[in-house]
Write a protein that holds these residues in place. Structure first.
Motif, PDB file in Angstrom:
ATOM      1  N   HIS A  70      -1.923  -3.542  -5.875  1.00  0.00           N
ATOM      2  CA  HIS A  70      -1.452  -2.623  -4.837  1.00  0.00           C
ATOM      3  C   HIS A  70      -2.578  -1.700  -4.384  1.00  0.00           C
ATOM      4  O   HIS A  70      -3.597  -1.590  -5.054  1.00  0.00           O
ATOM      5  CB  HIS A  70      -0.271  -1.821  -5.388  1.00  0.00           C
TER       6      HIS A  70
ATOM      7  N   LYS B 214      -3.576   2.173  -3.638  1.00  0.00           N
ATOM      8  CA  LYS B 214      -3.088   3.497  -4.049  1.00  0.00           C
ATOM      9  C   LYS B 214      -3.813   4.614  -3.315  1.00  0.00           C
ATOM     10  O   LYS B 214      -4.965   4.450  -2.911  1.00  0.00           O
ATOM     11  CB  LYS B 214      -3.340   3.679  -5.557  1.00  0.00           C
ATOM     12  N   ARG B 215      -3.138   5.740  -3.241  1.00  0.00           N
ATOM     13  CA  ARG B 215      -3.741   6.928  -2.619  1.00  0.00           C
ATOM     14  C   ARG B 215      -4.546   7.684  -3.679  1.00  0.00           C
ATOM     15  O   ARG B 215      -4.132   7.776  -4.826  1.00  0.00           O
ATOM     16  CB  ARG B 215      -2.636   7.832  -2.092  1.00  0.00           C
TER      17      ARG B 215
ATOM     18  N   SER C 102       0.840  -1.199   0.000  1.00  0.00           N
ATOM     19  CA  SER C 102       0.000   0.000   0.000  1.00  0.00           C
ATOM     20  C   SER C 102       0.870   1.241   0.000  1.00  0.00           C
ATOM     21  O   SER C 102       1.899   1.284   0.701  1.00  0.00           O
ATOM     22  CB  SER C 102      -0.889   0.020   1.246  1.00  0.00           C
ATOM     23  N   GLU C 103       0.455   2.247  -0.749  1.00  0.00           N
ATOM     24  CA  GLU C 103       1.188   3.520  -0.726  1.00  0.00           C
ATOM     25  C   GLU C 103       1.106   4.176   0.654  1.00  0.00           C
ATOM     26  O   GLU C 103       1.854   5.083   0.955  1.00  0.00           O
ATOM     27  CB  GLU C 103       0.622   4.479  -1.788  1.00  0.00           C
TER      28      GLU C 103
ATOM     29  N   ASP D 118      -5.447  10.479  -5.881  1.00  0.00           N
ATOM     30  CA  ASP D 118      -4.748  11.680  -6.314  1.00  0.00           C
ATOM     31  C   ASP D 118      -5.713  12.386  -7.266  1.00  0.00           C
ATOM     32  O   ASP D 118      -5.646  12.230  -8.475  1.00  0.00           O
ATOM     33  CB  ASP D 118      -3.442  11.260  -7.020  1.00  0.00           C
TER      34      ASP D 118
ATOM     35  N   PHE E 206      -7.541   5.686   0.382  1.00  0.00           N
ATOM     36  CA  PHE E 206      -6.786   4.770  -0.486  1.00  0.00           C
ATOM     37  C   PHE E 206      -7.768   3.792  -1.135  1.00  0.00           C
ATOM     38  O   PHE E 206      -8.836   3.526  -0.576  1.00  0.00           O
ATOM     39  CB  PHE E 206      -5.759   3.985   0.351  1.00  0.00           C
TER      40      PHE E 206
END
Ligand code: 1PR
Length: 527
Positions: free
Chosen positions: A104, A106-107, A89-90, A109, A146
């Motif tokens: 994965h 992700k955040r 995870s970011e 954005d 996320f």
């Protein structure tokens, strides 16, 4: 028997309550053997990805979980319980997830407010019995910053749109996991849990695809709670924060009963404010904890509690941190806590030093429970000035002139329920709190409170335009049109009312009826 994996980081009570409301019993995992022997496992992740994985590793749950997940037995992951299934995870790049699903986390954005908080729809990408009996315009409660990005599209069960199209649930074999919270999504969420619990019935609902899902504007009911002079805990209501009428504290009902009623009538969220919390010792204030416990048994929408959340020392000299207080509220059924007076003092200190100490209540609670769990409640009052140079604050030009013809004003923060004005403006407070880790702003207005004259649009625009976190507009609602006005003229994500709901002058259903063809809302469908 449902086994529930609780690693001690937040509100799993609502998941337990939701499952129990369906007549099932719940066993909470206390060691690895409970995971190994589980027949159906529910994993409601809370907090942050890094702290979740660290705790799972410390408790030696990781291998047992992986074995369970490959055993073919039913699994339901919720929120972080979905994200945990992925590789990384970011949010915490140095720590591995369970890696059961390739891909994965992700955040977001995007140009919209983050966290993504509120009720949004789903596009069903493949049939699943988890959706049996649901209509195609249902909305579910989300709260996250996320989202998961699986490598293999075949696991995608639903997607949702918020700035981009993201995966809002997955299914692979007996593993189902949702980004949204079924336990906080009213009747529709309870239906999903029921479908999960009834595993074995292979009847499958066909998929439905709507155009693009949209986040709903939330209608929030607020209950100001305090003890009256007879010592009974009552819901009260102020008139510009004055809750007394002919010397007596107004009594508009019992907190648990009113919250239950508003849930039944379609409230998207309920907020309890312990308005005299600033002078109490919160952890000795057991009635509020009991109110939460009782309410969360039957109310399956998000619950926020505020009032008196701060570090304090009790009369025996024992020290408690705001984090201790918040933890007790989360354990008792709260999804978010709201900080008022303490936020002002924290912001003042930060503005003086420019240093993030990591020690403030906002930073500590945000670190452990995530930004989405912290609401900052602001109690501002309008102060008129002749010119913007007159004060060292963020001043706005106002269409509502002051008593001496002033065309400028600023919004002075107050503490202790409006009793003490401070040398800080509401816009700056909101900005500092966002920086320190708050996830949402509850924007009251003392001048408008209880007046039924509509929200303070200028105030809401000033604050909502200065932060990227969601703003709940509060104070002044007098009719359904006022809700439309605030959503049409400002970027508020939610609008709150108290008096008109308590006095039964306007119902939540009538507000939603009025808004239904004008603004995206969660339709109120009683199943
Ligand atoms: O400062 O962290 O101990 O928290 C105390 C909390 O209690 C704060 O969130 C503060 O807003 C709230 N509070 C304190 N005193 C009062 C009061 O009314 N005397 N209530 C008070 C604030 C505002 C809203 C109200 C809206 C909508 N109440 O709760 O519900 O104005 O009302 P309306 O729709 O009738 O206009 P801390």
């Amino acid at each position: 028997m449902i086994t529930l994996l609780d690693y001690g980081a937040g509100n799993v009570r609502s998941v337990v309550n939701a499952i129990e409301s369906l007549g099932e019993s719940v066993k909470i995992v206390s060691d690895t053997s409970d995971i190994i022997s589980a027949e159906k496992l529910v994993f409601p992740g809370v907090g942050s990805f890094g702290s979740m994985m660290r705790i799972l590793n410390q408790k030696n749950y990781v291998e047992a979980l992986k074995d369970y997940l490959t055993s073919g037995r039913p699994f339901l992951g919720i929120c972080l319980g979905l994200q945990a299934l992925f590789e990384t995870s970011e949010e915490a790049p140095d720590i591995n997830g369970l890696g059961l699903i390739s891909g994965h986390v992700k955040r977001f954005d995007i140009d919209l407010s983050v966290p993504h908080i509120g009720w949004n729809g789903i596009n069903i990408k493949k049939p699943s019995r988890i959706f049996n009996g649901l209509g195609d315009d249902e909305k579910f409660y989300f709260v996250h910053s996320f989202y998961v990005a699986p490598e293999d599209d075949s696991v995608i069960l639903t997607t949702t749109n918020y700035g981009l199209e993201f995966v809002s649930s997955i299914q692979r074999g007996s593993i189902t996991a949702t980004q949204f919270h079924p336990e906080k999504s009213g009747d529709a969420g309870i239906k999903i849990l029921k479908n999960f619990l009834e595993a074995g019935d292979e009847k499958k609902a066909s998929g439905f695809v709507s155009q693009e899902t949209r986040l709903a504007k939330r209608i929030v009911a607020c209950l100001d709670v305090r003890s009256n002079d007879q010592g009974d805990l009552v819901v009260t209501k102020g008139d510009q924060y004055d809750v007394r009428e002919k010397g007596e504290v107004r009594n508009l009902g019992q907190p648990v009963e009113l919250a239950g009623r508003y849930y039944q009538k379609g409230a998207d969220e309920i907020i309890f404010l312990n308005i005299t919390g600033f002078r109490d010792f919160p952890l000795e204030d057991m009635p509020m904890i009991e109110v939460l416990k009782q309410t969360s048994k039957n109310v399956f929408v998000p619950l926020t509690i505020g009032g008196g959340i701060r570090d304090y020392t009790d009369k025996d000299g024992r020290k408690y941190t705001a984090l201790d207080v918040a933890a007790e509220y989360f354990r008792s059924g709260a999804d978010k806590i709201s900080i008022g007076s303490d936020a002002v003092l924290i912001a003042e200190e930060y503005l003086k030093t420019g240093v993030k100490t990591g020690q403030s209540s906002i930073e500590q609670i945000s670190e452990v429970y995530g930004a989405q769990a912290i609401v900052v409640s602001i109690d501002p009052r309008r102060v008129y000035v002749m010119s913007p140079d007159e004060v060292d604050h963020q001043v706005i030009e106002t269409a509502e002139k002051g008593p001496n013809g002033e065309t400028y004003c600023w919004y002075q923060c107050t503490i202790k329920g409006g009793r003490e004005g401070r040398d800080l403006d509401a816009v700056t407070l909101a900005q500092v709190c966002e920086k320190l880790g708050a996830g949402e702003i509850l924007l009251n207005c003392i001048d408008k409170d209880g007046t039924n004259s509509g929200f303070d649009i200028e105030l809401i625009n000033a604050v909502a335009g200065a932060v990227t976190i969601p703003v709940i507009a509060s104070s002044g609602a007098g009719c359904a049109e006022h809700f439309y006005e605030v959503f049409a003229k400002t970027e508020a994500e939610a609008a709150l009312a108290a008096g008109i709901f308590h006095r039964k002058e306007v119902s939540i259903a009538s507000v939603k009826d009025y808004l239904s063809d004008k603004v995206e809302i969660r339709p109120f469908i009683k199943m």
